[in-house]
Design a protein around this motif. Structure first.
Motif, PDB file in Angstrom:
ATOM      1  N   THR A 134     -10.047  -2.700   2.335  1.00 43.01           N
ATOM      2  CA  THR A 134      -9.271  -3.583   3.281  1.00 43.01           C
ATOM      3  C   THR A 134      -8.762  -2.694   4.481  1.00 43.01           C
ATOM      4  O   THR A 134      -8.764  -1.494   4.800  1.00 43.01           O
ATOM      5  CB  THR A 134      -8.084  -3.817   2.378  1.00 43.01           C
ATOM      6  N   HIS A 135      -8.313  -3.536   5.446  1.00 45.45           N
ATOM      7  CA  HIS A 135      -7.633  -2.888   6.756  1.00 45.45           C
ATOM      8  C   HIS A 135      -6.318  -3.626   6.788  1.00 45.45           C
ATOM      9  O   HIS A 135      -5.351  -3.054   7.570  1.00 45.45           O
ATOM     10  CB  HIS A 135      -8.317  -3.354   8.114  1.00 45.45           C
ATOM     11  N   ASP A 136      -5.704  -4.092   5.770  1.00 41.39           N
ATOM     12  CA  ASP A 136      -4.615  -4.725   5.589  1.00 41.39           C
ATOM     13  C   ASP A 136      -3.457  -3.915   4.655  1.00 41.39           C
ATOM     14  O   ASP A 136      -3.954  -4.003   3.541  1.00 41.39           O
ATOM     15  CB  ASP A 136      -4.668  -6.341   5.063  1.00 41.39           C
ATOM     16  N   GLN A 137      -2.695  -3.166   5.093  1.00 39.20           N
ATOM     17  CA  GLN A 137      -1.793  -2.226   4.341  1.00 39.20           C
ATOM     18  C   GLN A 137      -0.946  -3.187   3.386  1.00 39.20           C
ATOM     19  O   GLN A 137      -0.704  -2.812   2.393  1.00 39.20           O
ATOM     20  CB  GLN A 137      -0.905  -1.523   5.283  1.00 39.20           C
ATOM     21  N   ASP A 138      -0.812  -4.197   3.470  1.00 39.26           N
ATOM     22  CA  ASP A 138       0.113  -4.943   2.809  1.00 39.26           C
ATOM     23  C   ASP A 138      -0.870  -5.459   1.277  1.00 39.26           C
ATOM     24  O   ASP A 138      -0.424  -5.275   0.180  1.00 39.26           O
ATOM     25  CB  ASP A 138       0.482  -6.582   3.227  1.00 39.26           C
ATOM     26  N   GLU A 139      -1.997  -5.633   1.622  1.00 39.19           N
ATOM     27  CA  GLU A 139      -2.926  -5.794   0.610  1.00 39.19           C
ATOM     28  C   GLU A 139      -3.010  -4.559  -0.224  1.00 39.19           C
ATOM     29  O   GLU A 139      -3.066  -4.612  -1.495  1.00 39.19           O
ATOM     30  CB  GLU A 139      -4.360  -6.378   0.986  1.00 39.19           C
ATOM     31  N   ALA A 140      -3.200  -3.546   0.334  1.00 37.10           N
ATOM     32  CA  ALA A 140      -3.287  -2.048  -0.242  1.00 37.10           C
ATOM     33  C   ALA A 140      -2.329  -1.843  -1.026  1.00 37.10           C
ATOM     34  O   ALA A 140      -2.160  -1.370  -2.111  1.00 37.10           O
ATOM     35  CB  ALA A 140      -3.731  -1.147   0.612  1.00 37.10           C
ATOM     36  N   LEU A 141      -0.992  -1.942  -0.423  1.00 32.59           N
ATOM     37  CA  LEU A 141       0.393  -1.909  -0.958  1.00 32.59           C
ATOM     38  C   LEU A 141       0.566  -2.635  -2.456  1.00 32.59           C
ATOM     39  O   LEU A 141       0.975  -2.144  -3.474  1.00 32.59           O
ATOM     40  CB  LEU A 141       1.485  -1.887  -0.310  1.00 32.59           C
ATOM     41  N   SER A 142       0.056  -3.750  -2.374  1.00 34.91           N
ATOM     42  CA  SER A 142       0.451  -4.926  -3.411  1.00 34.91           C
ATOM     43  C   SER A 142      -0.623  -4.509  -4.589  1.00 34.91           C
ATOM     44  O   SER A 142      -0.314  -5.013  -5.799  1.00 34.91           O
ATOM     45  CB  SER A 142       0.542  -6.313  -2.915  1.00 34.91           C
ATOM     46  N   LEU A 143      -1.940  -4.300  -4.356  1.00 34.83           N
ATOM     47  CA  LEU A 143      -2.663  -4.253  -5.197  1.00 34.83           C
ATOM     48  C   LEU A 143      -2.955  -3.025  -5.842  1.00 34.83           C
ATOM     49  O   LEU A 143      -3.261  -2.789  -7.112  1.00 34.83           O
ATOM     50  CB  LEU A 143      -4.198  -4.701  -4.572  1.00 34.83           C
ATOM     51  N   ALA A 144      -3.123  -1.711  -5.008  1.00 39.81           N
ATOM     52  CA  ALA A 144      -3.620  -0.509  -5.587  1.00 39.81           C
ATOM     53  C   ALA A 144      -2.874   0.290  -6.470  1.00 39.81           C
ATOM     54  O   ALA A 144      -1.605   0.208  -6.317  1.00 39.81           O
ATOM     55  CB  ALA A 144      -4.171   0.168  -4.492  1.00 39.81           C
ATOM     56  N   ASP A 145      -3.401   1.055  -7.323  1.00 38.07           N
ATOM     57  CA  ASP A 145      -2.793   2.078  -7.966  1.00 38.07           C
ATOM     58  C   ASP A 145      -2.618   3.301  -7.093  1.00 38.07           C
ATOM     59  O   ASP A 145      -1.870   4.170  -6.909  1.00 38.07           O
ATOM     60  CB  ASP A 145      -3.569   2.357  -9.253  1.00 38.07           C
ATOM     61  N   ARG A 146      -3.843   3.484  -6.342  1.00 35.79           N
ATOM     62  CA  ARG A 146      -3.974   4.694  -5.387  1.00 35.79           C
ATOM     63  C   ARG A 146      -4.593   4.105  -4.037  1.00 35.79           C
ATOM     64  O   ARG A 146      -5.239   3.133  -4.203  1.00 35.79           O
ATOM     65  CB  ARG A 146      -4.550   5.784  -5.895  1.00 35.79           C
ATOM     66  N   ILE A 147      -3.777   4.570  -2.826  1.00 33.00           N
ATOM     67  CA  ILE A 147      -4.782   4.204  -1.867  1.00 33.00           C
ATOM     68  C   ILE A 147      -5.274   5.281  -0.941  1.00 33.00           C
ATOM     69  O   ILE A 147      -4.833   6.373  -1.136  1.00 33.00           O
ATOM     70  CB  ILE A 147      -3.586   3.814  -0.806  1.00 33.00           C
ATOM     71  N   VAL A 148      -6.603   5.201  -0.525  1.00 37.10           N
ATOM     72  CA  VAL A 148      -7.140   6.240  -0.066  1.00 37.10           C
ATOM     73  C   VAL A 148      -7.264   5.727   1.693  1.00 37.10           C
ATOM     74  O   VAL A 148      -8.005   4.951   1.797  1.00 37.10           O
ATOM     75  CB  VAL A 148      -8.495   6.362  -0.394  1.00 37.10           C
ATOM     76  N   VAL A 149      -6.742   6.591   2.528  1.00 35.07           N
ATOM     77  CA  VAL A 149      -6.827   6.180   3.928  1.00 35.07           C
ATOM     78  C   VAL A 149      -7.668   6.997   4.693  1.00 35.07           C
ATOM     79  O   VAL A 149      -7.882   8.400   4.619  1.00 35.07           O
ATOM     80  CB  VAL A 149      -5.200   6.729   4.569  1.00 35.07           C
TER      81      VAL A 149
END
Length: 355
Positions: free
Chosen positions: A198-213
């Motif tokens: 995703t390119h949407d930070q809100d999606e990443a924040l709400s869905l993920a256990d970990r985020i890889v930027v």
């Protein structure tokens, strides 16, 4: 519910690279993903996130490094031999097949018996809450329903890993919110492992256990959502996590983990994120909701309002300082366009990086 993801312990990317001629789309990407994790690959267009997903899926060959499921190397296997589920941005459903036929297509290609196919398709339909839509063609469904069919088709084969490439970008805002919750519910119910681009930070924040930027084909930071939201380690990561304001200046004082920066004659204090001393060029990164229009005083900078928008509970404006810096701010009251305002920066929420 009989559907469950296949067992494994971890998926590991070991210095994975992918070059397109002179362009290095991925550069030595190393990452370990445990069974059951929901991982979001986050970054701007061209950062390498979809390339990484396609290399894992087998749709692109790697030009360096290896991909492993436990101790088994898989990057030399064909996509169909990896057995992963894939959900595409454009759904990729067969328009002439019914919903049931679309979902069961992969099972049919595996030579599964009809009674078992019917049972699994019924389970997948129940999981995505489309039991009453199985007889319809994709064209008779809404965009959100089509995306549910694509998810059902991906999970019905009981894959060890589900790969999702910006699956919500074609949906309107309301459907995106609804499908976010559904994707996480399905992930939890299956005990699946998911990699989500995703390119949407809100999606990443709400869905993920970990985020890889990612940036320019390399990993910039990996962490849990609250870690990246509160403590981005680089200026570009901060920008992508919502720190839209960038105030450039010179450091005038350092006190432990804090520093003061002269920004066009105003002294703004924030939290040091890099080892910087007095006199160093620096940038203060701060979110718009941590900048408020008010009476001024400590940690405030003067500016003139250029735009103002009503957002329901508050107003969001953009003002320009005498030094030609744009500052986006929030406030409970409407500020008139052209008026002078004092914008106060929250010193506990402002981060200072090297310029």
């Amino acid at each position: 519910m009989l559907l469950a993801s296949s067992p494994f312990k971890e998926i590991r990317l070991d210095r994975v690279s992918r070059a397109f001629g002179a362009l290095n789309a991925l550069r030595d990407v190393s990452l370990t993903i445990a069974k059951g994790e929901f991982i979001a690959l986050l970054g701007p267009s061209g950062c390498g996130k979809s390339t990484a997903l396609n290399c894992i899926a087998g749709l692109l060959a790697t030009t360096g490094g290896g991909i492993y499921v436990d101790d088994r190397r898989i990057d030399q296997l064909k996509p169909e031999d990896r057995g992963f589920g894939m959900v595409f941005q454009n759904y990729a459903l067969f328009p002439h097949m019914t919903v049931r036929q679309n979902i069961g297509f992969g099972l049919k290609m595996r030579g599964m018996a009809r009674p078992e196919i019917d049972k699994r398709v019924a389970e997948a339909l129940a999981l995505v809450r489309l039991e009453a839509q199985g007889h319809k063609l994709p064209g008779q469904l809404s965009g959100g329903q089509q995306q549910r069919v694509a998810i059902a088709r991906a999970i019905v084969i009981e894959p060890p890993l589900v790969l999702m490439d910006e699956p919500l970008s074609n949906l309107d805002a309301k459907l995106r919110l609804e499908m976010r919750a559904e994707i996480r519910r399905i992930h939890n119910q299956l005990g699946a492992t998911t990699i989500y681009v995703t390119h949407d930070q809100d999606e990443a924040l709400s869905l993920a256990d970990r985020i890889v930027v990612l940036r320019d084909g390399a990993i910039r930071q990996v962490g849990m959502p609250h870690e990246l939201y509160e403590s981005p380690g680089h200026l570009d990561v901060a920008e992508f996590m919502g720190f839209r304001n960038r105030l450039a200046g010179k450091i005038t004082a350092v006190d432990g983990g804090r520093a003061s920066v002269d920004v066009g004659g105003a002294s703004i204090t924030g939290q040091l994120r890099e080892d910087l001393g007095v006199g160093a060029s620096a940038v203060i990164a701060v979110r718009p909701d941590d900048v408020a229009a008010g009476p001024g005083g400590a940690n405030a900078i003067g500016a003139r309002v250029e735009t103002i928008e009503y957002r329901g509970r508050e107003f969001v404006g953009m003002a320009r300082t005498a030094g030609d810096l744009e500052v986006i701010f929030h406030g409970p009251k409407r500020a008139e366009i052209g008026s002078a305002v004092q914008l106060t920066v929250d010193p506990d929420r402002a981060l200072i990086f090297a310029a």
